[in-house]
Motif scaffolding. Structure first.
Motif, PDB file in Angstrom:
ATOM      1  N   GLY A  12     -26.685  10.901  -6.796  1.00 17.22           N
ATOM      2  CA  GLY A  12     -26.689  10.912  -5.337  1.00 17.22           C
ATOM      3  C   GLY A  12     -28.116  10.814  -4.798  1.00 17.22           C
ATOM      4  N   GLY A  13     -28.242  10.290  -3.598  1.00 13.75           N
ATOM      5  CA  GLY A  13     -29.518  10.307  -2.888  1.00 13.75           C
ATOM      6  C   GLY A  13     -30.577   9.358  -3.409  1.00 13.75           C
ATOM      7  N   THR A  14     -30.196   8.383  -4.222  1.00 14.38           N
ATOM      8  CA  THR A  14     -31.199   7.480  -4.793  1.00 14.38           C
ATOM      9  C   THR A  14     -31.651   6.418  -3.787  1.00 14.38           C
ATOM     10  N   GLY A  15     -30.850   6.198  -2.758  1.00  9.26           N
ATOM     11  CA  GLY A  15     -31.203   5.186  -1.757  1.00  9.26           C
ATOM     12  C   GLY A  15     -30.196   4.041  -1.691  1.00  9.26           C
ATOM     13  N   LYS A  16     -28.987   4.272  -2.168  1.00  9.20           N
ATOM     14  CA  LYS A  16     -27.961   3.206  -2.166  1.00  9.20           C
ATOM     15  C   LYS A  16     -27.675   2.702  -0.748  1.00  9.20           C
ATOM     16  N   THR A  17     -27.450   3.647   0.158  1.00  2.00           N
ATOM     17  CA  THR A  17     -27.081   3.251   1.519  1.00  2.00           C
ATOM     18  C   THR A  17     -28.256   2.566   2.211  1.00  2.00           C
ATOM     19  N   THR A  18     -29.427   3.142   2.064  1.00  2.00           N
ATOM     20  CA  THR A  18     -30.611   2.532   2.690  1.00  2.00           C
ATOM     21  C   THR A  18     -30.834   1.126   2.138  1.00  2.00           C
ATOM     22  N   LEU A  19     -30.743   0.991   0.809  1.00  2.00           N
ATOM     23  CA  LEU A  19     -30.966  -0.326   0.210  1.00  2.00           C
ATOM     24  C   LEU A  19     -29.896  -1.325   0.669  1.00  2.00           C
ATOM     25  N   HIS A  42     -17.643  10.359   2.667  1.00  5.09           N
ATOM     26  CA  HIS A  42     -18.403  11.438   3.304  1.00  5.09           C
ATOM     27  C   HIS A  42     -19.320  10.929   4.407  1.00  5.09           C
ATOM     28  N   ARG A  43     -19.245   9.655   4.725  1.00  4.55           N
ATOM     29  CA  ARG A  43     -20.122   9.101   5.756  1.00  4.55           C
ATOM     30  C   ARG A  43     -19.304   8.452   6.862  1.00  4.55           C
ATOM     31  N   GLU A  44     -19.925   8.390   8.057  1.00  6.20           N
ATOM     32  CA  GLU A  44     -19.280   7.783   9.228  1.00  6.20           C
ATOM     33  C   GLU A  44     -19.759   6.344   9.374  1.00  6.20           C
ATOM     34  N   VAL A 161     -38.652  -1.163  -4.196  1.00  2.00           N
ATOM     35  CA  VAL A 161     -38.610  -1.012  -2.732  1.00  2.00           C
ATOM     36  C   VAL A 161     -39.444   0.232  -2.453  1.00  2.00           C
ATOM     37  N   PHE A 162     -40.505   0.054  -1.702  1.00  2.00           N
ATOM     38  CA  PHE A 162     -41.449   1.154  -1.515  1.00  2.00           C
ATOM     39  C   PHE A 162     -40.936   2.182  -0.517  1.00  2.00           C
ATOM     40  N   SER A 163     -41.505   3.360  -0.623  1.00  2.00           N
ATOM     41  CA  SER A 163     -41.190   4.419   0.327  1.00  2.00           C
ATOM     42  C   SER A 163     -41.712   4.011   1.703  1.00  2.00           C
ATOM     43  N   LEU A 164     -40.831   4.073   2.663  1.00  2.00           N
ATOM     44  CA  LEU A 164     -41.170   3.587   3.998  1.00  2.00           C
ATOM     45  C   LEU A 164     -40.470   4.507   4.991  1.00  2.00           C
ATOM     46  N   SER A 165     -41.271   5.255   5.748  1.00  2.00           N
ATOM     47  CA  SER A 165     -40.622   6.253   6.618  1.00  2.00           C
ATOM     48  C   SER A 165     -39.669   5.578   7.607  1.00  2.00           C
TER      49      SER A 165
HETATM   50  N1  LIG Z   1     -37.282   3.127   0.760  1.00  2.00           N
HETATM   51  C1  LIG Z   1     -37.194   4.365   1.276  1.00  2.00           C
HETATM   52  N2  LIG Z   1     -38.272   4.945   1.842  1.00  2.00           N
HETATM   53  C2  LIG Z   1     -38.211   6.207   2.362  1.00  2.00           C
HETATM   54  N3  LIG Z   1     -37.110   6.967   2.362  1.00  2.00           N
HETATM   55  C3  LIG Z   1     -36.005   6.436   1.803  1.00  2.00           C
HETATM   56  C4  LIG Z   1     -35.978   5.116   1.232  1.00  2.00           C
HETATM   57  N4  LIG Z   1     -34.734   4.895   0.755  1.00  2.00           N
HETATM   58  C5  LIG Z   1     -34.030   6.016   1.012  1.00  2.00           C
HETATM   59  N5  LIG Z   1     -34.785   6.941   1.641  1.00  2.00           N
HETATM   60  C6  LIG Z   1     -34.360   8.281   2.082  1.00  2.00           C
HETATM   61  O1  LIG Z   1     -33.767   8.982   1.000  1.00  2.00           O
HETATM   62  C7  LIG Z   1     -32.624   9.704   1.434  1.00  2.00           C
HETATM   63  C8  LIG Z   1     -31.389   9.255   0.648  1.00  2.00           C
HETATM   64  O2  LIG Z   1     -31.165   7.888   0.950  1.00  2.00           O
HETATM   65  P1  LIG Z   1     -29.703   7.262   0.993  1.00  2.00           P
HETATM   66  O3  LIG Z   1     -28.813   8.018   1.918  1.00  2.00           O
HETATM   67  O4  LIG Z   1     -29.882   5.808   1.228  1.00  2.00           O
HETATM   68  O5  LIG Z   1     -29.254   7.521  -0.510  1.00  2.00           O
HETATM   69  P2  LIG Z   1     -27.790   7.358  -1.145  1.00  2.00           P
HETATM   70  O6  LIG Z   1     -27.983   6.968  -2.562  1.00  2.00           O
HETATM   71  O7  LIG Z   1     -26.973   6.440  -0.307  1.00  2.00           O
HETATM   72  O8  LIG Z   1     -27.216   8.839  -1.028  1.00  2.00           O
HETATM   73  P3  LIG Z   1     -25.707   9.296  -1.323  1.00  2.00           P
HETATM   74  O9  LIG Z   1     -25.585   9.416  -2.815  1.00  2.00           O
HETATM   75  O10 LIG Z   1     -25.600  10.605  -0.608  1.00  2.00           O
HETATM   76  O11 LIG Z   1     -24.809   8.226  -0.764  1.00  2.00           O
HETATM   77  C9  LIG Z   1     -32.505   9.463   2.928  1.00  2.00           C
HETATM   78  O12 LIG Z   1     -33.126  10.536   3.595  1.00  2.00           O
HETATM   79  C10 LIG Z   1     -33.280   8.180   3.152  1.00  2.00           C
HETATM   80  O13 LIG Z   1     -33.842   8.102   4.464  1.00  2.00           O
END
Ligand SMILES: Nc1ncnc2c1ncn2[C@@H]1O[C@H](COP(=O)(O)OP(=O)(O)OP(=O)(O)O)[C@@H](O)[C@H]1O
Ligand SMILES: [Mg+2]
Length: 232
Positions: A12-19, A42-44, A161-165
């Motif tokens: 969880g939380g690796t950035g799947k949704t953001t990516l 678990h998401r809307e 994909v770099f960390s980007l606020s």
């Molecule tokens: N490239 C990025 N730069 C900075 N923050 C990021 C980046 N990608 C993701 N994040 C942050 O990391 C957190 C988790 O990201 P995200 O919700 O995309 O993960 P996820 O894998 O979809 O989580 P879940 O397993 O709960 O579905 C969020 O707070 C998001 O803003």
């Protein structure tokens, strides 16, 4: 037929949704039509306005089947399916329908251990470093760790994909028109990797780098949301 890309992984939380959203927005900036598919119960759902892609709600098994069928039938579109953490069975199903599978992982031993397991389980998948450090020292250390721990998989690791606020803007329910330029560029770069992997022809690419989200003639979505809005 449309290509289906799945962004999955057990952690969880690796950035799947953001990516997933970065890729869709980047595709839009490259002139490629895409749909971001929500599967996480678990998401809307988010609001589509301001985005360069469509959104589909596929939080039930039936809805997912319908959405995948519908997207598949759209010529020259992409469906980008956002998975959810800790759902191995769901990941297996998504792997089965995907033309391309991406496994985001962060710079941590725990993420790397999990992504190794996922790379073993899903032999066609690529790992993609996310939230990657931008500080030179940290980045060097992260690359060293990846070089050591992921050496056997080096040809299956994509550019980071770099960390980007600013990336959290994409997950706002309502996204503002016009993204900050660094975020738009990161979306475009991530999308370009996928375009290259899938060898997609691009005929509508935004010729001006660094102009953020503003294109004079955005490609009009040819499918209306209603067509993808299957009951969840
Ligand atoms: N490239 C990025 N730069 C900075 N923050 C990021 C980046 N990608 C993701 N994040 C942050 O990391 C957190 C988790 O990201 P995200 O919700 O995309 O993960 P996820 O894998 O979809 O989580 P879940 O397993 O709960 O579905 C969020 O707070 C998001 O803003
Ligand atoms: Mg998520």
């Amino acid at each position: 037929m449309a290509d289906i890309i799945c962004v999955i992984g057990n952690k969880g939380g690796t950035g799947k949704t953001t990516l997933s959203h970065m890729l869709c927005q980047g595709m839009g900036l490259l002139g490629q039509r895409s749909v971001c598919v929500l599967t996480d119960t678990h998401r809307e759902p988010l609001d589509p306005s301001g985005r360069r892609y469509l959104l589909a709600d596929a939080r039930s098994r039936e809805a997912l089947v319908k959405v995948v069928d519908k997207v598949r039938g759209l010529k020259a579109w992409l469906g980008i399916i956002d998975g959810g953490g800790n759902r191995t069975e769901m990941d297996r199903r998504l792997y089965g329908v995907a033309d391309l599978v991406l496994l985001p992982f962060r710079d941590s031993h725990e993420d790397i251990r999990t992504v190794i397991r996922d790379l073993e389980m899903f032999p066609r998948a690529y790992a993609i470093p996310t939230q990657w450090p931008t500080n030179a020292w940290q980045r060097e250390a992260a690359e060293k760790t990846v070089g050591e721990l992921l050496a056997p998989y080096h040809d299956r690791i994509l550019d980071p994909v770099f960390s980007l606020s600013g990336s959290k803007i994409l997950l706002q329910k309502n996204m503002p028109e016009g993204l900050p330029t660094p975020l738009a560029n990161a979306c475009r770069a991530a999308a370009h990797q996928v375009v290259d992997l899938l060898q997609l022809p691009l005929d509508n690419e935004d010729p001006l780098p660094g102009i953020g989200n503003r294109i004079a003639n955005p490609p009009p979505p040819q499918v209306q949301m209603a067509q993808l809005a299957v009951a969840a």
